[in-house]
Design a protein around this motif. Structure first.
Motif, PDB file in Angstrom:
ATOM      1  N   TRP A   1      -5.200  -5.508   4.744  1.00 13.88           N
ATOM      2  CA  TRP A   1      -4.253  -5.096   5.800  1.00 13.88           C
ATOM      3  C   TRP A   1      -4.233  -6.111   6.924  1.00 13.88           C
ATOM      4  O   TRP A   1      -3.182  -6.427   7.483  1.00 13.88           O
TER       5      TRP A   1
ATOM      6  N   GLY B   1       4.850  -3.582   3.271  1.00 13.47           N
ATOM      7  CA  GLY B   1       3.546  -3.491   2.637  1.00 13.47           C
ATOM      8  C   GLY B   1       2.749  -2.347   3.222  1.00 13.47           C
ATOM      9  O   GLY B   1       2.556  -1.303   2.594  1.00 13.47           O
ATOM     10  N   GLN B   2       2.332  -2.514   4.471  1.00 11.36           N
ATOM     11  CA  GLN B   2       1.442  -1.538   5.099  1.00 11.36           C
ATOM     12  C   GLN B   2       2.125  -0.179   5.196  1.00 11.36           C
ATOM     13  O   GLN B   2       3.324  -0.091   5.503  1.00 11.36           O
ATOM     14  N   GLY B   3       1.328   0.879   4.939  1.00 17.71           N
ATOM     15  CA  GLY B   3       1.891   2.223   4.861  1.00 17.71           C
ATOM     16  C   GLY B   3       2.009   2.917   6.201  1.00 17.71           C
ATOM     17  O   GLY B   3       1.098   3.626   6.638  1.00 17.71           O
TER      18      GLY B   3
ATOM     19  N   TYR C   1      -9.960   7.412   7.592  1.00 17.00           N
ATOM     20  CA  TYR C   1     -10.963   6.342   7.473  1.00 17.00           C
ATOM     21  C   TYR C   1     -12.309   6.846   8.010  1.00 17.00           C
ATOM     22  O   TYR C   1     -13.348   6.659   7.390  1.00 17.00           O
TER      23      TYR C   1
ATOM     24  N   PHE D   1      -7.767   3.124  -2.974  1.00 18.93           N
ATOM     25  CA  PHE D   1      -7.559   2.710  -1.574  1.00 18.93           C
ATOM     26  C   PHE D   1      -8.735   1.793  -1.213  1.00 18.93           C
ATOM     27  O   PHE D   1      -9.899   2.179  -1.341  1.00 18.93           O
TER      28      PHE D   1
ATOM     29  N   ASN E   1      -3.068   6.424  -3.816  1.00 15.25           N
ATOM     30  CA  ASN E   1      -2.577   5.191  -3.223  1.00 15.25           C
ATOM     31  C   ASN E   1      -3.273   4.068  -3.984  1.00 15.25           C
ATOM     32  O   ASN E   1      -4.500   4.063  -4.035  1.00 15.25           O
TER      33      ASN E   1
ATOM     34  N   TYR F   1      -2.065  12.227   1.314  1.00 15.40           N
ATOM     35  CA  TYR F   1      -0.622  12.355   1.006  1.00 15.40           C
ATOM     36  C   TYR F   1      -0.298  13.726   0.409  1.00 15.40           C
ATOM     37  O   TYR F   1       0.657  13.877  -0.352  1.00 15.40           O
TER      38      TYR F   1
ATOM     39  N   LYS G   1      -0.780  10.711   8.385  1.00 16.96           N
ATOM     40  CA  LYS G   1       0.134  10.809   7.242  1.00 16.96           C
ATOM     41  C   LYS G   1       0.946  12.101   7.311  1.00 16.96           C
ATOM     42  O   LYS G   1       2.130  12.122   6.974  1.00 16.96           O
TER      43      LYS G   1
ATOM     44  N   PHE H   1       4.292   5.142  -1.728  1.00 20.01           N
ATOM     45  CA  PHE H   1       4.210   3.774  -2.246  1.00 20.01           C
ATOM     46  C   PHE H   1       4.752   3.719  -3.669  1.00 20.01           C
ATOM     47  O   PHE H   1       4.688   4.720  -4.411  1.00 20.01           O
TER      48      PHE H   1
ATOM     49  N   ARG I   1       3.094  -3.782  -4.511  1.00 23.17           N
ATOM     50  CA  ARG I   1       3.260  -2.416  -3.986  1.00 23.17           C
ATOM     51  C   ARG I   1       4.216  -2.406  -2.800  1.00 23.17           C
ATOM     52  O   ARG I   1       4.053  -3.163  -1.848  1.00 23.17           O
TER      53      ARG I   1
HETATM   54  N1  GLN Z   1      -3.226   3.337   4.210  1.00 23.92           N
HETATM   55  C1  GLN Z   1      -2.258   2.371   4.535  1.00 23.92           C
HETATM   56  C2  GLN Z   1      -1.675   1.753   3.275  1.00 23.92           C
HETATM   57  O1  GLN Z   1      -2.168   1.936   2.199  1.00 23.92           O
HETATM   58  C3  GLN Z   1      -2.695   1.240   5.430  1.00 23.92           C
HETATM   59  C4  GLN Z   1      -4.086   1.224   5.920  1.00 23.92           C
HETATM   60  C5  GLN Z   1      -4.285   0.124   6.900  1.00 23.92           C
HETATM   61  O2  GLN Z   1      -3.342  -0.466   7.392  1.00 23.92           O
HETATM   62  N2  GLN Z   1      -5.488  -0.192   7.201  1.00 23.92           N
HETATM   63  O3  GLN Z   1      -0.724   1.048   3.392  1.00 23.92           O
END
Ligand code: GLN
Ligand code: PMP
Length: 517
Positions: free
Chosen positions: A129, A145-147, A213, A237, A295, A326, A358, A450, A505
């Protein structure tokens, strides 16, 4: 080496007679025969600088010590070249020739391992990330990219944080109870009791953390002993692996494998091999980290698949950490999110993890939670109380207010817990359509936000480097197409990276996305 011999006979060596090779600053291999290494304070820095320049063959012992006295807190060579010789990297406990590692080790400034990265963290320096976000910013790329969403949370959630911040009750702005603000843990208990099919005790069976996290960290750190094996289903993840190794655990990987080929396939086509899964469990297995919806794949595990995992957990007395951030995002009538904690005999051995980020499309709020039996939650709480102690009170207050309203809206069209997935479904289908049109083969997800897509039909001349192919492709996309996505090999162990390298992804929760493609 002449300078080593020189060192042993020099007057300086006599001056340093009290200093000897020490394990604290390097292995016997890294510090050659007779090398003089300081143990504490100035002597320590001096000794390291001395060894460094001596190993580079640049200085005699006498000159090194003289120079060391003048500049013992800095090392211009390291700063100029960005590199250390391999043997010195070992000496510093630094595995890779990597400037950021060296800087984090403090080598360039202090020349002392005392300023270095703790050994247990070595190998966890890289982060997908951090790297992709940095590259996306540098190239002004759209970050698919980043979620995280690129739209506002529902109005009532935005209002709840405004109200919490403006609350004139001073306690809303002070430390909350360590395990979680009473109003929030009560709300979480109320929200999840029907989904878990049992009354959740808000005071002993819920822990609120800084993000999912934080929840994962506290649970893993609180449960894993050095040498314990932890099963991780791939693709995973990415933080699971470093969290396990830092706790001293041994990750044991088992991959989901695609069982179908085609222009468009489904995340449900990725399956675990039953025999392979069973072979990973043994008496040393402490944990399995389970993630549904997954994920990066978006796979939503079926009851049958979960039963297989649950039976193995019970047979081998294994704890399950179920990451369900999710949980509200599943697509289609036939796809249901099932909580593994609700399977027979699983409540007692499962911690279920959720995320306000989320749930309410507010990833920056960083609020997560763990639910489970008091005995397991207590293990995570012990870590949490000495780590962050508590999560920010106004955020807890705002999430409590938001969830309270959501509880009152369950089953109505206003419920964000169900409407978000309804909004995401056409975005998912649209992205799959666009990607297929671009010559990729999307794996259409049943859950999460994703989508993995096989890009191997796209003919691009990629540079020939040691990096995985998907990394090189992503780098090319960012630089040439101003589009940032995630290379899925970041979600695989070294052994199974080949399973991910033909994919990239995408995150489809972002509104601007399809316009950009
Ligand atoms: N969980 C988010 C993802 O998979 C991002 C996690 C993060 O940015 N550290 O995109
Ligand atoms: N688990 C999974 C599977 C994730 O994708 C993420 C990222 N949202 C997290 C945990 C961490 O969530 P949070 O942002 O709440 O820390």
């Amino acid at each position: 080496m002449a300078h080593l011999r020189d060192m042993r006979t020099s007057t300086t060596t006599k001056k340093c007679a009290s200093l000897r090779v020490s394990k604290k600053v390097g292995s016997a291999k890294a510090a050659p025969r007779g090398a003089v290494v300081g143990r504490v304070g100035e002597r320590h820095n001096l000794g390291q600088l001395y060894i460094y320049r001596m190993l580079k063959g640049q200085l005699s012992c006498r000159s090194a010590v003289r120079l060391g006295r003048q500049i013992h807190s800095s090392c211009p060579q390291v700063q100029r070249s960005n590199r250390l010789p391999g043997h010195l990297q070992n000496f510093c406990g630094c595995r890779e020739d990597n400037r950021s590692s060296l800087l984090s080790l403090g080598v360039s400034r202090k020349m002392s391992t005392k300023f270095g990265l703790a050994k247990r963290l070595v190998g966890t320096e890289k982060n997908i990330w951090v790297d992709i976000s940095k590259m996306a910013v540098a190239h002004n790329a759209t970050n698919l990219g980043q979620g995280f969403p690129d739209f506002m949370a529902p109005d009532h959630v935005v209002q709840s944080i405004k109200d919490a911040v403006a609350d004139t009750n001073p306690s809303v702005h002070q430390y909350a109870r360590s395990s979680g603000l009473p109003r929030l843990v009560q709300t979480l208990s109320k929200l999840y009791t029907p989904h878990l099919g049992r009354a959740v005790d808000p005071m002993t069976e819920v822990l609120v953390s800084v993000g999912a996290y934080g929840a994962l960290y506290c649970c893993i750190q609180g449960l894993v002993n050095p040498g314990d094996e932890v099963i991780i289903i791939e693709p995973f993840f990415d933080c699971y692996q470093p969290m396990v190794t830092v706790a001293g655990g041994i990750p044991v990987f088992v991959p989901l494998r695609p069982t179908k080929e085609g222009e468009v396939t489904s995340s449900a086509d990725w399956k675990l091999d039953s025999a392979e899964l069973a072979s990973k469990f043994n008496s040393k297995t402490k944990l399995i980290i389970f993630n549904t919806p997954n994920n990066p794949l978006g796979k939503v595990f079926s009851l049958e698949e979960m039963t297989e995992i649950a039976d193995l957990c019970k047979k081998h007395d294994v704890v399950c950490i179920s990451d369900e951030v999710y949980e509200w995002m599943t697509y289609g009538e036939n796809v249901k999110h099932i909580k593994i904690a609700t399977l027979p005999g699983m409540w007692d051995r499962t911690i279920t993890i959720g995320s306000a980020g989320k749930t309410f499309s507010v990833t920056g709020w960083k609020l997560g939670w763990s639910l489970g039996p008091a005995s397991l939650i207590n293990c995570a709480q012990v870590v949490h109380q000495n780590c962050t102690y508590t999560a920010p009170t106004p955020i807890q207050e705002a999430v409590a207010r938001g969830l309270e309203l959501e509880i009152s809206r369950v089953g109505t069209p206003e419920s964000y817990l169900t409407s978000l997935a309804q909004e995401l479904l056409p975005k998912r289908d649209n992205l799959a359509h666009v990607l297929a049109g671009l010559g990729m083969k999307p794996v259409v997800p049943d859950g999460g936000y994703f989508m993995m897509a096989d890009y191997s039909n796209i003919d691009v001349d990629l540079p020939d480097t040691d990096e995985a192919k998907d990394f090189r492709f992503v780098e090319w996309l960012i630089k040439n197409k101003k589009l940032a996505v995630i290379p899925p090999t970041a979600f695989y162990s070294a052994e199974h990276k080949h399973l991910g390298e033909n994919y990239i992804r995408f995150c489809f929760i972002k509104v601007r996305m399809v316009n950009h493609l």
